[in-house]
Design a protein around this motif. Structure first.
Motif, mmCIF file in Angstrom:
data_model
loop_
_atom_site.group_PDB
_atom_site.id
_atom_site.type_symbol
_atom_site.label_atom_id
_atom_site.label_comp_id
_atom_site.label_asym_id
_atom_site.label_seq_id
_atom_site.Cartn_x
_atom_site.Cartn_y
_atom_site.Cartn_z
ATOM 1 N N LEU A 6 0.826 -1.208 0.000
ATOM 2 C CA LEU A 6 0.000 0.000 0.000
ATOM 3 C C LEU A 6 0.864 1.264 0.000
ATOM 4 O O LEU A 6 0.425 2.310 -0.474
ATOM 5 N N THR A 7 2.079 1.176 0.525
ATOM 6 C CA THR A 7 2.985 2.321 0.472
ATOM 7 C C THR A 7 3.290 2.680 -0.980
ATOM 8 O O THR A 7 3.206 3.851 -1.375
ATOM 9 N N LEU A 30 5.984 3.600 6.183
ATOM 10 C CA LEU A 30 4.804 4.144 5.494
ATOM 11 C C LEU A 30 4.604 5.607 5.872
ATOM 12 O O LEU A 30 4.386 6.456 5.006
ATOM 13 N N TYR A 31 4.679 5.930 7.161
ATOM 14 C CA TYR A 31 4.508 7.315 7.588
ATOM 15 C C TYR A 31 5.634 8.193 7.058
ATOM 16 O O TYR A 31 5.407 9.345 6.645
ATOM 17 N N PHE A 32 6.862 7.667 7.053
ATOM 18 C CA PHE A 32 7.987 8.470 6.578
ATOM 19 C C PHE A 32 7.820 8.820 5.105
ATOM 20 O O PHE A 32 8.139 9.937 4.684
ATOM 21 N N HIS A 33 7.325 7.888 4.313
ATOM 22 C CA HIS A 33 7.199 8.108 2.868
ATOM 23 C C HIS A 33 5.891 8.775 2.471
ATOM 24 O O HIS A 33 5.816 9.347 1.381
ATOM 25 N N LEU A 34 4.855 8.725 3.323
ATOM 26 C CA LEU A 34 3.520 9.170 2.892
ATOM 27 C C LEU A 34 2.917 10.283 3.725
ATOM 28 O O LEU A 34 2.071 11.022 3.222
ATOM 29 N N ALA A 35 3.277 10.392 4.994
ATOM 30 C CA ALA A 35 2.551 11.283 5.905
ATOM 31 C C ALA A 35 3.039 12.727 5.790
ATOM 32 O O ALA A 35 4.193 12.968 5.411
ATOM 33 N N LEU A 59 12.358 2.384 2.993
ATOM 34 C CA LEU A 59 12.840 2.047 4.325
ATOM 35 C C LEU A 59 12.299 0.678 4.746
ATOM 36 O O LEU A 59 11.184 0.296 4.397
ATOM 37 N N GLY A 60 13.108 -0.029 5.524
ATOM 38 C CA GLY A 60 12.700 -1.343 5.988
ATOM 39 C C GLY A 60 12.960 -2.454 5.000
ATOM 40 O O GLY A 60 12.770 -3.624 5.320
ATOM 41 N N SER A 61 13.407 -2.125 3.804
ATOM 42 C CA SER A 61 13.659 -3.143 2.775
ATOM 43 C C SER A 61 15.092 -3.650 2.883
ATOM 44 O O SER A 61 15.971 -3.007 3.464
ATOM 45 N N LEU A 83 10.501 2.557 -5.227
ATOM 46 C CA LEU A 83 9.441 3.373 -4.646
ATOM 47 C C LEU A 83 9.081 4.458 -5.653
ATOM 48 O O LEU A 83 9.937 5.270 -6.021
ATOM 49 N N PRO A 84 7.838 4.486 -6.141
ATOM 50 C CA PRO A 84 7.479 5.448 -7.200
ATOM 51 C C PRO A 84 7.556 6.891 -6.702
ATOM 52 O O PRO A 84 7.426 7.170 -5.498
ATOM 53 N N ASP A 85 7.786 7.811 -7.625
ATOM 54 C CA ASP A 85 7.734 9.233 -7.306
ATOM 55 C C ASP A 85 6.279 9.678 -7.190
ATOM 56 O O ASP A 85 5.379 9.063 -7.762
ATOM 57 N N TRP A 86 6.068 10.762 -6.438
ATOM 58 C CA TRP A 86 4.711 11.305 -6.325
ATOM 59 C C TRP A 86 4.229 11.764 -7.693
ATOM 60 O O TRP A 86 5.012 12.305 -8.480
ATOM 61 N N PRO A 87 2.963 11.557 -8.016
ATOM 62 C CA PRO A 87 2.448 12.046 -9.302
ATOM 63 C C PRO A 87 2.347 13.561 -9.303
ATOM 64 O O PRO A 87 2.165 14.198 -8.250
ATOM 65 N N GLU A 88 2.482 14.152 -10.485
ATOM 66 C CA GLU A 88 2.365 15.601 -10.596
ATOM 67 C C GLU A 88 0.914 16.058 -10.487
ATOM 68 O O GLU A 88 0.627 17.132 -9.968
ATOM 69 N N ALA A 89 0.020 15.235 -10.987
ATOM 70 C CA ALA A 89 -1.415 15.547 -10.907
ATOM 71 C C ALA A 89 -2.127 14.371 -10.241
ATOM 72 O O ALA A 89 -1.729 13.222 -10.398
ATOM 73 N N ALA A 90 -3.174 14.689 -9.509
ATOM 74 C CA ALA A 90 -3.895 13.653 -8.774
ATOM 75 C C ALA A 90 -4.622 12.718 -9.738
ATOM 76 O O ALA A 90 -5.417 13.177 -10.565
ATOM 77 N N PRO A 91 -4.367 11.410 -9.682
ATOM 78 C CA PRO A 91 -5.131 10.467 -10.512
ATOM 79 C C PRO A 91 -6.606 10.465 -10.113
ATOM 80 O O PRO A 91 -6.976 10.965 -9.047
ATOM 81 N N ASP A 92 -7.413 9.887 -10.979
ATOM 82 C CA ASP A 92 -8.852 9.845 -10.751
ATOM 83 C C ASP A 92 -9.175 9.002 -9.509
ATOM 84 O O ASP A 92 -8.892 7.800 -9.475
ATOM 85 N N PRO A 93 -9.751 9.610 -8.458
ATOM 86 C CA PRO A 93 -10.054 8.837 -7.248
ATOM 87 C C PRO A 93 -11.261 7.918 -7.394
ATOM 88 O O PRO A 93 -11.488 7.046 -6.556
ATOM 89 N N SER A 94 -12.042 8.085 -8.470
ATOM 90 C CA SER A 94 -13.257 7.279 -8.622
ATOM 91 C C SER A 94 -12.954 5.810 -8.920
ATOM 92 O O SER A 94 -13.842 4.971 -8.815
ATOM 93 N N VAL A 95 -11.708 5.485 -9.282
ATOM 94 C CA VAL A 95 -11.388 4.088 -9.586
ATOM 95 C C VAL A 95 -11.542 3.204 -8.350
ATOM 96 O O VAL A 95 -11.730 1.991 -8.470
#
Length: 910
Positions: free
Chosen positions: A199-200, A271-276, A568-570, A585-597
């Motif tokens: 999920l990270t 997860l928190y280090f990379h996402l929060a 981290l942790g790997s 670990l993927p880079d953050w997207p420049e634009a938000a993908p469609d959340p409806s998926v």
């Protein structure tokens, strides 16, 4: 004992055999006797027999096959433990010939009523994939089915299978994302670790970076955007609002920081280090500090990750500074890591406390640790200018230490510090020059000589005397010291040639005949450069610029500085090198993908059965093919692939299947008499015998591109306005007959982008090839792909002049074949050679209302060859009696045959 009728004797025998295996002894000679006991009803004996079979099945493949039927019976045992054990052992037998049996067993187990058996099916998926990667497409279908499972027992195992088989299929996670987040707290511990790590990476592709709170204008350049990120608070822009699904993940993982399992805590921390957001990352510090009370192995991994975190997020660990103080009982590797963390946490406020702590560490008996402490003091002096002089004076005091290693390491660090302000510390250089008689460590002697040569103008009287002493001992010095003696003589020759000219020539003459070729080459090079001659006179004027140029001061950095690009942790982060199987670990997207998926509702999975029931015999011929084809054309069309392979693509929607099954009766009532007459005529035509295979008319007339099924390659939202669809044109690809022709349709408002479209970073399975489409002049283009008779996807980047989009083309199994002409005798002859493992048979139940009588000619045959290898594919549909038929597929490639059967059955049910 193995042949005994008593289970107790068999059990004792099996215990002895397993004990022999554990001691490394070869027990393969007992294989035939052990295999006979696989049908034993005693569960203890059966377990040990399974252990033995897994160990020796690859060595005794022929005998191992004798037990397959027993495992197949075990798969239908009422006891769920027996079913799971049978599947576990069946999937562990590394024999390629039983791959179809393993696949069927996994599919059956995936629909089992017991979650324990379904969990075992998930464990078996990576085993089968490693044995036969060509099964990937079918395994993905099973994974998709198991991902929809609502039980916590299955969740962790199926995510592990997903990570092993198809981690790139992020679309499979969309509709299960929220379910996985909500189930996470109840999943077993190792399943939690796998799900959190997956999920990270998922979140890094689907959500925006929460730490960039600026909405830049579109007309600003990149430099202006970067500047405005730093002054976001003053810009009065709307802050980034976190996606609710992003917040759901953070909220549901936070309680797991209290887990008793260190791996779970570490997974949540990364997860928190990379996402929060930065303001929320601090919650992980206390949980990680708690893990420092665990075993040394756990401490080592945690400290590795903490050392990386403290470089960018130093503030969250500052309140726990004392938790990183070193104990005398700590192993050396733990001491060094704690030292690294303390160095990273050092600032103007706490540096005095940390330096006092370092002073006590220098008295340690562990020499490696003492050396690391001295290096840490040097880094603190480099990073904090206020304490640089204090650290330097403290290191100079260490030069009088009795331990030679302490003195040597101090010299090396002092040398680096003096490069920052050499003019202020000429006394230290003089003091170090006196140590050349006492210090014997090569690196330390070399460092002193480099300092004296680099700053010889600060010690003009001492430097020539040092060179004199070094010239005397030149032949006895280590190579690294000899090189620095040569450098020192060259610098003194250029600055003080009156005193050192003869010494320099003496040193260069000694070096000329040294055993080490590096030293000989250095001496020849320097002689030609600094000693003017008729030939080298032009070079000597550049000598001062070369040898006496100012050198930049060294930057003492943490070895963990650039390690955070690994997750981290790997294991890759631990080794600081990309390990096998590591996923970036993927880079953050420049634009938000469609959340409806993630709003897709998951339908209940239906258990697969071996017998197919369909309402109308027309489904035999109308496998989603063109409606105007004659039956013989449809036969060839089906053999060449039709849309049978694509039937699975549409099975999820359910719209067509509902029309064909539930709506057929209502439609017939509403149709007028003329339509009914046409259908009756069609039925009569279908009953006519087909005595031979007729090659189809040119594909343009049989299946025009408008009638072919199109697939979406790039959605217009994902492609930022560019939409790409493709279809398999079923036309021969003229440059290469072994390639499948793929027709692409481009739609884009920006015509310039379309004209510049090209492919990059093509990733193919072994043996596959791609012929790139030419420069696009219209809205369509044709490319060729050699799938190597495999349904593996061809992955590549579709690039414009500014953007890159990752896409993949995956063929249905039917698109890998072409129709051929065979007479009935030729067909039967070829079929006779493709028997046994090359033949797959399925029963069909003709459930028509009213019942359909048997046709005049009860056998219909279809033939084709695979595009790449030209392997024969023969399909036979035989009507045995009223309401029943049999489907038979003969194929040299068992994988192709199995998948074709599955797709035909799926098409018939729709």
């Amino acid at each position: 004992m193995l042949d005994s009728n008593k289970d107790s004797l068999k059990l004792e025998a099996m215990k002895r055999i397993v004990a022999m295996i554990a001691r490394g002894k070869n027990a393969s000679d007992l294989f035939p006797a052990v295999v006979k006991n696989v049908a034993c009803k005693n569960i203890e004996v059966k377990k040990l027999v399974y252990v033995y079979l897994v160990r020796y099945a690859e060595e005794q493949q022929d005998l191992a096959l004798l037990s397959i039927s027993t495992f197949q019976r075990g798969l239908k045992d009422p006891n769920q433990l027996i079913r799971a054990s049978a599947l576990r052992v069946l999937s562990s037998i590394r024999v390629t010939i039983i791959v179809p049996i393993m696949m069927l067993a996994i599919k059956e187990a995936a629909s089992d009523m017991s979650p324990y058996v379904r969990k075992t099916a998930a464990h078996a998926i990576p085993k089968l994939y490693s044995l036969d990667p060509e099964q990937k497409d079918q395994l993905i279908e099973v994974i998709e089915k198991l991902l929809a499972d609502k039980t916590t027992l299955v969740a962790g195992s199926v995510v592990m299978a997903f990570e092993e088989v198809c981690p790139e299929r992020i679309d499979l996670i969309h509709k299960n994302y929220r379910k996985l987040c909500n189930l996470l707290i109840d999943v077993e511990e190792w399943g939690q670790v796998v799900i959190i790590n997956m999920l990270t990476r998922y979140a890094r592709t689907q959500f925006l970076n929460p730490n960039i709170n600026v909405n830049e204008d579109e007309d600003e350049d990149e430099e202006e955007k970067e500047k405005k990120v730093e002054v976001a608070a003053l810009a009065k822009r709307k802050p980034y609002v976190m996606d609710p699904d992003h917040r759901l993940l953070l909220r549901n993982t936070k309680p797991l920081l209290q887990s008793r399992n260190a791996a779970v805590v570490m997974a949540v921390a990364q997860l928190y280090f990379h996402l929060a957001p930065k303001a929320e990352v601090g919650v992980i510090a206390k949980a990680l500090v708690r893990l420092l009370r665990s075993h040394s192995e756990v401490q080592f991994v945690v400290l590795q990750n903490v050392a990386t975190m403290t470089i960018k997020r130093r503030g969250m660990f500052e309140p726990y500074l004392k938790s990183f103080y070193i104990r005398s009982t700590d192993p050396t590797q733990i001491k060094v890591l704690k030292l690294e963390v303390l160095t990273n946490l050092a600032n103007e406020t706490n540096i005095s406390t940390i330096l006092r702590e370092f002073q006590t560490y220098i008295k340690s008996m562990d020499k490696d640790f003492v050396a690391a402490t001295i290096q840490a003091i040097g880094r603190c002096a480099t990073n904090i200018s206020e304490v640089r002089d204090t650290c330097l004076n403290g290191l100079v005091q260490l030069l009088s230490n009795r331990d030679e290693l302490v003195v040597a390491e101090s010299v090396v660090v002092i040398k680096k510090l003096l490069q920052m302000q050499p003019e202020k510390h000429s006394d230290i250089i003089k003091h170090m020059a006196k140590l050349t008689d006492n210090i014997q460590v090569p690196m330390a002697r070399a460092s002193i000589l480099w300092l004296i040569g680099e700053y010889c103008e600060h010690v003009p009287k001492i430097a020539p005397d040092v060179l004199r002493k070094m010239a005397k001992s030149f032949t006895n010095e280590e190579d690294i010291v000899k090189l620095q003696i040569i450098n020192l003589s060259a610098k003194l020759y250029l600055t003080n040639s009156k005193q050192t000219k003869l010494l320099t020539q003496y040193v260069l003459n000694l070096a000329k005949y040294d055993q080490n070729y590096d030293i000989r080459d250095r001496a020849r090079f320097i002689r030609q450069l600094i000693v003017p001659t008729e030939k080298s006179g032009a070079l000597s004027k550049y000598a001062k610029k070369l040898f006496l140029a100012l050198k930049p001061a060294p930057v003492l950095e943490s070895p963990f500085k650039d390690r955070d690009h690994f997750q981290l942790g790997s294991l890759s982060h631990l080794l600081n090198a990309k390990a096998g199987g590591y996923q970036e670990l993927p880079d953050w997207p420049e634009a938000a993908p469609d959340p409806s998926v993630r709003n897709v509702e998951v339908k209940e999975s239906v258990r697969a059965v071996g017998t197919v029931t369909y309402r109308d015999t027309r489904a035999l011929w109308n496998l989603q093919g063109p409606q105007k084809m004659e039956r013989s054309e449809r036969c060839s069309y089906s053999a060449s692939g039709s849309e049978s392979g694509s039937g699975s693509e549409e099975s999820g929607s359910g719209s067509e299947s509902e029309e064909s099954e539930e709506g057929s009766e209502s439609e017939e009532e509403e149709e007028d008499e003329e339509e009914k007459d046409k259908k009756k005529k069609k039925k009569k035509e279908l009953k006519k015998p087909v005595n031979h295979f007729s090659s189809p008319r040119p594909l343009q007339t049989i299946a025009p591109s408008s009638a072919l099924k199109s697939y979406e390659l790039l959605h217009r939202i994902t492609g930022e306005g560019l939409q790409v669809e493709y279809c398999f044109s079923r036309q021969p690809f003229s440059p290469d007959a072994n390639m499948v022709a793929v027709q692409m349709q481009f739609t884009n408002n920006a015509t310039s982008d379309t004209k510049n479209l090209h492919m990059e970073d093509v990733k193919l399975q072994s043996g596959m090839r791609v012929k790139e489409f030419p420069e696009i002049e219209t809205s369509t283009a044709v490319m060729g792909i050699d799938f190597c008779d495999s349904t593996q996807a061809a992955n590549f980047q579709l690039c414009t002049h500014t953007k890159k989009f990752f896409v993949s083309i995956q063929p249905p199994v039917g698109e890998l074949m072409r129709p051929i002409f065979l007479t009935e005798n030729e067909f039967k002859k070829e079929q006779g050679q493709l028997m046994g493992m090359n033949e797959i048979t399925e029963k069909l139940t003709l459930d028509a209302n009213p019942p359909v009588p048997p046709p005049d000619h009860p056998v219909h045959r279809f033939a084709g060859r695979t595009v790449t290898s030209g392997s024969l594919v023969l399909v036979t549909v035989a009507t045995k009696e009223e309401g029943a038929a049999q489907l038979t597929v003969n194929c040299e490639k068992m994988v192709i045959g199995t998948m074709l059967v599955k797709d035909i059955l799926l098409a018939l049910t729709q």
